[in-house]
Scaffold this active site. Structure first.
Site, PDB file in Angstrom:
ATOM      1  N   VAL A 147       7.758  -5.847   4.476  1.00 49.91           N
ATOM      2  CA  VAL A 147       6.681  -6.703   3.956  1.00 49.91           C
ATOM      3  C   VAL A 147       5.368  -5.949   4.003  1.00 49.91           C
ATOM      4  CG1 VAL A 147       5.491  -8.916   4.155  1.00 49.91           C
ATOM      5  CG2 VAL A 147       7.880  -8.739   4.875  1.00 49.91           C
TER       6      VAL A 147
ATOM      7  N   ILE B  33       1.128  -2.228   6.278  1.00 47.94           N
ATOM      8  CA  ILE B  33       0.368  -3.231   7.040  1.00 47.94           C
ATOM      9  C   ILE B  33       1.222  -3.833   8.151  1.00 47.94           C
ATOM     10  CG2 ILE B  33      -0.928  -5.387   6.906  1.00 47.94           C
ATOM     11  CD1 ILE B  33      -1.273  -4.904   3.926  1.00 47.94           C
TER      12      ILE B  33
ATOM     13  N   LYS C  44       9.588 -11.125   0.065  1.00 45.39           N
ATOM     14  CA  LYS C  44       8.634 -10.988   1.182  1.00 45.39           C
ATOM     15  C   LYS C  44       8.144 -12.363   1.642  1.00 45.39           C
ATOM     16  CE  LYS C  44       7.310  -6.431  -0.494  1.00 45.39           C
ATOM     17  NZ  LYS C  44       6.483  -5.715  -1.464  1.00 45.39           N
TER      18      LYS C  44
HETATM   19  N1  HSE Z   1       7.581  -2.382  -5.221  1.00 50.22           N
HETATM   20  C1  HSE Z   1       6.925  -2.815  -4.038  1.00 50.22           C
HETATM   21  C2  HSE Z   1       5.478  -3.111  -4.353  1.00 50.22           C
HETATM   22  C3  HSE Z   1       7.017  -1.758  -2.980  1.00 50.22           C
HETATM   23  O1  HSE Z   1       5.011  -2.780  -5.446  1.00 50.22           O
HETATM   24  O2  HSE Z   1       4.806  -3.703  -3.513  1.00 50.22           O
HETATM   25  C4  HSE Z   1       6.508  -2.216  -1.649  1.00 50.22           C
HETATM   26  O3  HSE Z   1       7.354  -3.164  -1.070  1.00 50.22           O
END
Ligand code: HSE
Ligand code: NDP
Length: 447
Positions: free
Chosen positions: A142, A146, A215
């Site tokens: 996630v 961060i 996420k």
């Molecule tokens: N494809 C994802 C994004 C990668 O653009 O945030 C990071 O999880």
């Protein structure tokens, strides 16, 4: 009760064997940190971390020079079987799922960045980790670099989280930012995000909101102690957005962002969860409005802590490898010193709310006939369904159709079901030429 760790805890500084599954954008940077910071990592763990192999699809493909080609293998199962710590950065559901279960059942600790797998089948992985008494860590899953999984899972676990608002997909934030600031179209901006290593292997996962939804499911599960799966998340991506939507957001004092939201809403038996991903108009003064490019931010509202914002790089190889290595050190320390990290917490078992009942403010943009009485007709359709208007803006655009005006209505909070019924009714009015867009407006809590 958890089973004891079936593999002996490493003592006396013997190396811990690390297997890496995947050596792409993220995996390459994981190798770089493991290699270039080996001495510091050994000091922090209390034992050296020995990279014993790197599983890939194609051992002959060109690789960064930091990758020792002698470590490459296509036999991921054999690699997993001789590791103490398995780091999975290959992505996808299978074979990642089978390999991680094999690793956990064999007593290895697991670190993964695979949000798609966690959101689909996290409980199975947790159960396997629990049965073997080993760790399952996933900070990188996630918001890239961060630290947000650890704060929600550990630092805020004594508080009550009320709402989590996240810009958790770097690709879509980059795309919306490029559309807003440089007038790029969606396809061109996505191609840039791919070239920069932000996008998923299939960028549909980014632009259609699947990645952000995964996420959101992970964050909601952690924040509200409830199993939330990918299918529970009400999802809309950014492919329906136009340059005009982005421009109108600015004209009304907002910035368009793809938001992942998880909120506990009131109701009987502790209420329910509203978990969704959709484009939303964020008031220009809100901290999330200033999150630019591929940066991510997660805004947490908790009862005792108040508002917190976690901000940083949400995608890309090097930032993500930082989160992966943080987890590797944590699980390695447990193997050296004993103990385990947090286990799954799903006792609350809150139901996920029907999306039609979800409440939001909305902004409607209509193209209407520019004649007397039209505004009253439109207002009457909203009033009939109990929707109160907060603001109205009407303009005649220089490049608009003859005799047409643009009407922008911002509502007070209404249910999605009432709003959708109103939109259908508006489409039937002769004076309404088009309902051009319907967007959520972020509800900002009074401090
Ligand atoms: N494809 C994802 C994004 C990668 O653009 O945030 C990071 O999880
Ligand atoms: P890449 O596509 O760049 O790399 C994937 C790697 O996994 C490649 O090395 C590939 O091998 C290997 N691989 C894929 N399938 C198999 C298989 N069946 N058997 C063996 N090896 C396989 O992905 P990323 O590095 O971008 O992402 C990896 C994971 O990290 C994903 O879960 C993603 O969601 C997550 N993540 C990515 C972020 C980012 O910014 N890129 C940020 C946060 C999380 P080969 O090299 O031979 O093709």
């Amino acid at each position: 009760m958890s089973a004891p760790n079936p593999r002996p805890t490493t003592t006396g500084g013997a190396p811990l064997r690390v297997a890496l599954l995947g050596c792409g954008v993220v995996g390459t940077e994981v190798v770089r940190l493991l290699t270039t910071q080996a001495a510091e990592l050994a000091s922090r763990v209390g034992a050296p971390l020995e990279l014993v192999g790197v599983a890939v699809r194609d051992v002959s493909a060109p690789r960064d020079a930091v990758v020792d080609r002698a470590l490459l293998t296509t036999d991921a199962e054999a690699l997993v079987d001789r590791a103490d710590v398995v780091v999975e950065v290959m992505g996808g559901i299978e074979p990642a799922r089978g390999l991680l279960l094999r690793a956990l059942r064999g007593g290895a600790s697991v670190v993964t960045a695979n949000k798609a797998l966690l959101a689909q089948d996290g409980p199975t992985l947790y159960a396997a980790a629990d049965a073997a008494g080993v760790d399952l860590y996933f900070e990188a899953a996630v918001a890239g670099a961060i630290p947000i999984v650890r704060p929600v899972r550990e630092s805020l676990v004594g508080d009550r989280v009320r709402r989590v608002l996240g810009i958790v997909n770097g690709t879509t934030n980059y795309v919306l930012d490029r559309m807003a600031t440089d007038g790029l179209d969606l396809a061109a901006a996505v191609a840039e995000a791919q070239a920069l290593g932000y996008a998923e292997a299939d960028p549909t996962a980014d632009v259609e909101g699947h990645d952000a939804a995964a996420k959101a499911a992970i964050l909601a599960s952690l924040a509200f102690h409830t199993r939330v799966r990918l299918d529970d998340v009400d999802r809309t991506g950014i492919t329906g957005l136009t340059a005009q939507d982005v421009a109108w957001a600015a004209r009304t004092g907002h910035v368009l962002k793809l938001l992942a939201v998880a909120e506990q809403v009131d109701g009987p038996d502790g209420g329910a969860l509203d978990v969704h991903v959709r484009p939303a108009l964020v008031p220009a003064g809100h901290p999330l409005a200033g999150v630019r490019g591929a940066f991510n931010a997660v805004f947490v509202e908790a009862e005792a802590a108040g508002e917190l914002m976690f901000y940083g790089r949400g995608a890309g190889g090097a930032p993500t490898s930082s989160a992966v290595l943080g987890d590797v050190v944590s699980v390695a320390r447990h193997r050296v010193l004993g103990g385990r990290g947090p286990v799954e917490s799903s006792y609350a078992e809150l139901p996920v709310q029907d999306p039609g009942l979800a409440r939001s403010r909305f902004q409607l943009r209509l193209e209407v006939d520019d004649r007397p009485g039209v505004l009253a007709q439109v207002a009457s359709e909203l009033a009939e369904r109990g929707i109160s208007i907060e603001a109205v803006q009407q303009t005649v655009e220089p490049d608009g159709a003859a005799g047409a005006a643009v009407l922008v209505l911002t509502t007070h909070t209404a249910t999605a079901a009432a709003l959708h019924a109103t939109v259908e009714a508006l489409r039937d009015l002769d004076a309404v030429r088009d309902v051009v867009s319907v967007l959520s407006v972020l509800r900002v809590e009074e401090p």
